[in-house]
Motif scaffolding. Structure first.
Motif, short mmCIF file in Angstrom:
data_model
loop_
_atom_site.label_atom_id
_atom_site.label_comp_id
_atom_site.label_asym_id
_atom_site.label_seq_id
_atom_site.Cartn_x
_atom_site.Cartn_y
_atom_site.Cartn_z
N SER A 45 47.39 86.42 57.20
CA SER A 45 47.18 85.22 58.00
C SER A 45 45.71 84.98 58.30
N THR A 46 45.40 83.74 58.66
CA THR A 46 44.09 83.35 59.14
C THR A 46 44.03 83.55 60.65
N GLY B 283 51.67 90.88 65.08
CA GLY B 283 50.24 90.87 64.80
C GLY B 283 49.43 90.43 65.99
N ALA B 284 48.13 90.65 65.90
CA ALA B 284 47.21 90.27 66.97
C ALA B 284 46.87 88.79 66.89
N ILE C 136 40.79 87.90 58.03
CA ILE C 136 42.19 87.76 57.67
C ILE C 136 42.95 88.95 58.26
N GLN C 137 44.27 88.80 58.41
CA GLN C 137 45.08 89.85 59.02
C GLN C 137 46.30 90.13 58.14
N LEU C 138 46.56 91.40 57.92
CA LEU C 138 47.73 91.83 57.16
C LEU C 138 48.77 92.40 58.11
N ALA C 139 49.98 91.86 58.07
CA ALA C 139 51.07 92.34 58.92
C ALA C 139 52.28 92.67 58.04
N ILE D 21 43.10 94.03 60.43
CA ILE D 21 42.22 92.87 60.51
C ILE D 21 40.98 93.15 59.65
N LEU D 22 40.76 92.29 58.65
CA LEU D 22 39.68 92.49 57.69
C LEU D 22 38.61 91.42 57.88
#
Length: 266
Positions: free
Chosen positions: A155-156, A169-170, A179-182, A200-201
């Motif tokens: 996600s953004t 996710g946060a 970007i975030q990977l969940a 979170i990248l």
């Protein structure tokens, strides 16, 4: 100034669309669906996502503003009772442009076919056609983990309040290009392990998913679902493009989060 309007399609949104179009044309603004300077989304967050994808080829030239005609929308700043105020603001007031990061998704194929590149405003998810999804996860070219589970969601920051939030996710402020990977229902036992937490990248990191035992997937891009076969890898990173929102009054991000998820109207 040229404008276009995207409607949810229900009677209330269509009536409001006609009213806004008439008002803005009375101010000698030009209705132009092909090359608008500003796009007014009337409906909900899904309507704005549709508008974003429709005009994704001209993000550097088009700004978006949302009017919600149902439940409070996260991207919608205005309500129907404020339409006259909004029209006057669009016609008479220079607006502030607020930019949010986007997600770039690049899909490559084992047969050497042309890679596909997409943009997402909220998120992209990956799920297998049947059974458990098994993917090797690489970060910056290094193997991180082998995921087994229902699927993965990337996600953004602005999309962190959507499906990502439902996955635990946060919530990330959109001023942070990331970007975030969940995970979706990962399998964790004595044999199979994943990190089990959202990642979170930053914008200079690239995330790559590589199939292990199946090469056909359902990939979503916001509200769109596309089936891809014979996939070699799926790459995610912060896109060079950004989405532009037209702001005519302050609407701080954390107030938006509060009003969307906490406020009970008091």
């Amino acid at each position: 100034m040229k404008f276009a309007i995207t409607s949810k399609g229900n009677p209330a949104s269509n009536a409001l669309t006609q009213k806004v179009r008439t008002y803005l044309q009375d101010f000698e603004m030009i209705y132009d669906e092909s090359n608008p300077d500003i796009v007014i989304s009337i409906g909900g967050d899904g309507t704005l996502l549709y508008a974003f994808h429709r005009y994704s080829s001209r993000l550097d030239k088009t700004a978006f503003v949302g009017v919600h005609t149902g439940h409070l929308g996260f991207y919608a700043d205005w309500v129907p009772s404020e339409i006259e105020k909004l029209v006057i603001a669009i016609a008479k007031t220079p607006y502030q442009v607020v930019e949010y990061p986007l997600l770039e998704v690049v899909i490559r194929y084992r047969n050497g076919g042309k890679e596909m590149r997409y943009l997402a405003l909220n998120e992209s998810t990956v799920k297998g056609l049947v059974g458990t999804l098994v993917m090797d996860v690489e970060i910056r070219g290094d193997h991180f983990e082998r995921f087994r589970g229902d699927g993965l969601c990337v996600s953004t920051p602005s999309g962190s309040t959507a499906y990502n939030k439902a996955l635990g996710g946060a919530i990330i402020h959109p001023s942070l290009p990331s970007i975030q990977l969940a995970e979706m229902a990962s399998i964790n036992n004595r044999v199979f392990r994943t990190v089990g937490s959202p990642l979170i990248l930053p914008e200079h990191h690239t995330l790559v998913l590589k199939p292990v035992n199946s090469f056909d997937f359902h990939v979503t891009l916001d509200h769109l679902t596309v089936m891809h076969r014979d996939v070699k890898s799926i790459q995610f990173k912060v896109a060079k493009e950004k989405v532009r929102f037209a702001r005519f009054r302050p609407f701080p991000f954390w107030k938006r989060v509060h009003d969307s998820f906490i406020s009970d109207g008091r």
